[in-house]
Design a protein around this motif. Sequence first.
Motif: not given
Length: 265
Positions: A94, A138, A91, A87-88
Motif C-alpha cells: 500500500h 504483513s 500493508e 496492519n492491512r
Amino acid sequence: MKPLRVTPAHGPHGPRLYVNLPTGRTLAWYDRDTGRVSLLAESRREEVLTALAPFVTGPLTVGPPPVPTPADLVRLSLHPDDDLAPNRPGEALHAALGDVPPARRFRQDPRRETLAALQRIGDELDTLTHAGWRVLHSLPLPGHSFPGHSHLDHLLIGPAGILTVHTLPAHRRHFHLDAPATAPHLRRAAHDAERASLALAAAVRPVLAVAGASRIDGDPPSDDVLLLREGTTDTTLAHLGGVLKPADIESLYASARNRHTWLHA
C-alpha cells in the motif's frame, strides 16, 4: 436530565456500543459479538439498558467488566507504534504503490496484482475470527534471507495451531501445483513458518494460498506445506483438529502482534 448517548466504535475487541453521559463519561459498553453489557455504574443500570434497547437484538448478559487476562494486560501496555494488529493485508505494498508518481500509476505494475491477491486472501482469513482464530497481516521481518522477502503475508493463530500463509497470485490463470515454477513458492512458505517458529518459540505450519486461479491441477510436491484454495478456508482448517486452548491462542496473539517479537526472527 439529559438522555444518555450511544456511540458505535470498532476496536481490537470488535464492534461495541458505548453508553456515555453528555459530559463524555462512559457508563457502559455493549459488545455486539458476545452480547455482553459491561456496566461501570450499577446505579444507572436501567438508564443504560433503556438507551441500548433500540440497538440490541437477542439475549444480554449484564455485569461489571471482565477481569483482564494476562494477554489483555500485554495488549494494553503495547505502544501503538509497536502494535501490528491494525496492519492491512499487503500493508507494505500500500505504501510503496502510494509513492508511485501519478504519471506512472496507470501503467501495468505486477505489484498491483500481488496486492489484490493479498487482499482477497486476507479478507477470507479475517472471516475466521468467529471460529476463534486470530489473524495478523504483513508482519515485518528483519534482514533479507529470502529474495524479495521482508514480510510474512499472513499469520493465523487458532484452535488448530499457528499457521503462516504465503499468498501466490494466479489471477485467471490455469495453475499447476506440480510445475517447477511452484517450487520457489513452496520453499518461501516453508521458510516463513521457520521464521515464525523461531520468533514465537512454537510449532508453526506453512500454508500456500493460491488466489484468483481459474483452475488448479495437481498436488503440492511436499505434504509439509498445506494448500489453501480460495473459498475453502473454513473447511480446510476445520479438518486440522484442535491443538490450542483459547488462553494459549490469546497469549500467542498478544506476542505475535508486538513488533519487537519479530526483530530476531
